[in-house]
Scaffold this active site. Structure first.
Site, PDB file in Angstrom:
ATOM      1  N   GLU A  84       0.983  -1.087   0.000  1.00 52.31           N
ATOM      2  CA  GLU A  84      -0.092  -0.021   0.203  1.00 52.31           C
ATOM      3  C   GLU A  84       0.488   1.208  -0.004  1.00 52.31           C
ATOM      4  OE1 GLU A  84      -3.195  -0.138  -0.312  1.00 52.31           O
ATOM      5  OE2 GLU A  84      -3.969  -1.907   0.282  1.00 52.31           O
ATOM      6  N   ARG A  94     -18.902  -1.672   4.108  1.00 58.89           N
ATOM      7  CA  ARG A  94     -19.431  -2.531   3.350  1.00 58.89           C
ATOM      8  C   ARG A  94     -19.728  -3.484   4.295  1.00 58.89           C
ATOM      9  NH1 ARG A  94     -18.530  -7.264   1.159  1.00 58.89           N
ATOM     10  NH2 ARG A  94     -16.534  -7.455   2.178  1.00 58.89           N
ATOM     11  N   CYS A 147      -7.951  -1.919   7.866  1.00 59.23           N
ATOM     12  CA  CYS A 147      -7.198  -2.114   7.407  1.00 59.23           C
ATOM     13  C   CYS A 147      -6.295  -0.511   6.832  1.00 59.23           C
ATOM     14  CB  CYS A 147      -6.315  -2.912   6.462  1.00 59.23           C
ATOM     15  SG  CYS A 147      -6.764  -4.851   6.635  1.00 59.23           S
ATOM     16  N   HIS A 177      -1.042  -5.515   2.057  1.00 59.94           N
ATOM     17  CA  HIS A 177      -2.623  -6.807   2.286  1.00 59.94           C
ATOM     18  C   HIS A 177      -2.305  -7.783   1.550  1.00 59.94           C
ATOM     19  CE1 HIS A 177      -6.267  -4.444   2.401  1.00 59.94           C
ATOM     20  NE2 HIS A 177      -5.764  -4.823   3.495  1.00 59.94           N
TER      21      HIS A 177
HETATM   22  N1  PCA Z   1      -8.561  -7.168   6.494  1.00 58.41           N
HETATM   23  C1  PCA Z   1      -9.477  -6.172   6.763  1.00 58.41           C
HETATM   24  C2  PCA Z   1      -9.539  -6.382   8.242  1.00 58.41           C
HETATM   25  C3  PCA Z   1      -8.522  -6.940   8.322  1.00 58.41           C
HETATM   26  C4  PCA Z   1      -8.146  -7.902   7.484  1.00 58.41           C
HETATM   27  O1  PCA Z   1      -7.111  -8.766   7.072  1.00 58.41           O
HETATM   28  C5  PCA Z   1      -9.103  -4.832   5.738  1.00 58.41           C
HETATM   29  O2  PCA Z   1      -8.898  -4.785   4.475  1.00 58.41           O
HETATM   30  O3  PCA Z   1      -9.264  -3.752   5.503  1.00 58.41           O
END
Ligand code: PCA
Length: 215
Positions: A84, A94, A147, A177
């Site tokens: 990111e 959502r 996140c 991510h």
């Molecule tokens: N993914 C979610 C929240 C926790 C996770 O592992 C996100 O992308 O916000």
């Protein structure tokens, strides 16, 4: 007074959305079992809850004052490890979080800037991952769920820290991510995260190569 050894903070998330596991924390824990660098590694599982995740993150940052702090979360629809590049000042859920909170179009931080850059050298890391045959990509959105909120707080914290130590640099913060475990297994994810930390700790500047997209 001797300087403290540098500390690295790496966080993953608990399961959410009805799932029984979350590869982000599984990979973080696996990486920790094989940690052999001299820096101290602190790993933590954050709750998938807007409020408590931030509270726990701030407590960890206060207690450990890491030089590198990286959040890791699952992105269910992605096929690659996503680095990111920024976090936005928006909470738009959502689905409810694990505490039942479902904010709609609220800021992460009232009066904060619309977005903050992460300082992890994303291009350098993406190229190191590609060299290690781990599929990776740069990402311009960490979403608007928990996140992104954690990423925004990490970047806000880094901006608030007065540079200290011999190098006088601000902490390096980032958010990664990861795809679901059936796309990339937990051992590969753990190896990828270790590379992320190795590159961050090397302290090299970002690569000046074009990697933007046109849409
Ligand atoms: N993914 C979610 C929240 C926790 C996770 O592992 C996100 O992308 O916000």
């Amino acid at each position: 007074m001797p300087e403290r050894p540098p500390t690295v903070l790496l966080t993953g998330f608990e399961p959410f959305d009805g799932a029984s596991s979350n590869p982000s924390i599984d990979a973080v824990r696996l990486l920790a079992t094989a940690w052999d660098r001299e820096e101290e590694l602190v790993v933590a599982e954050l709750p998938v809850a807007y409020g408590r995740a931030v509270d726990q993150l701030e407590e960890l940052l206060r207690a450990h004052r890491p030089t590198v702090a990286v959040g890791v979360g699952l992105a269910g629809g992605r096929r690659r490890v996503s680095l990111e590049r920024l976090a936005v000042n928006l909470r738009d859920a959502r689905i409810p979080d694990n505490d039942g909170a479902q904010p709609v179009d609220e800021p992460v931080l009232a009066n904060g800037p619309a977005a903050r850059w992460m300082s992890l050298p994303a291009k350098r890391i993406a190229s190191a991952l590609a060299e290690a045959s781990i599929p990776a990509e740069l990402s311009m959105t960490a979403g608007t769920y928990v996140c992104n909120t954690v990423a925004y707080h990490l970047a806000t914290w880094a901006a608030s820290v007065q540079p200290a130590g011999t190098d006088r640099v601000r902490p390096c913060t980032g958010f990664v991510h990861v795809p679901p475990a059936d796309v990339l297994g937990v051992p590969a994810l753990a190896g990828g995260l270790r590379l992320v930390l190795d590159v961050a700790l090397a302290g090299e500047p970002e690569l000046a190569i074009p990697a933007g997209s046109t849409s």
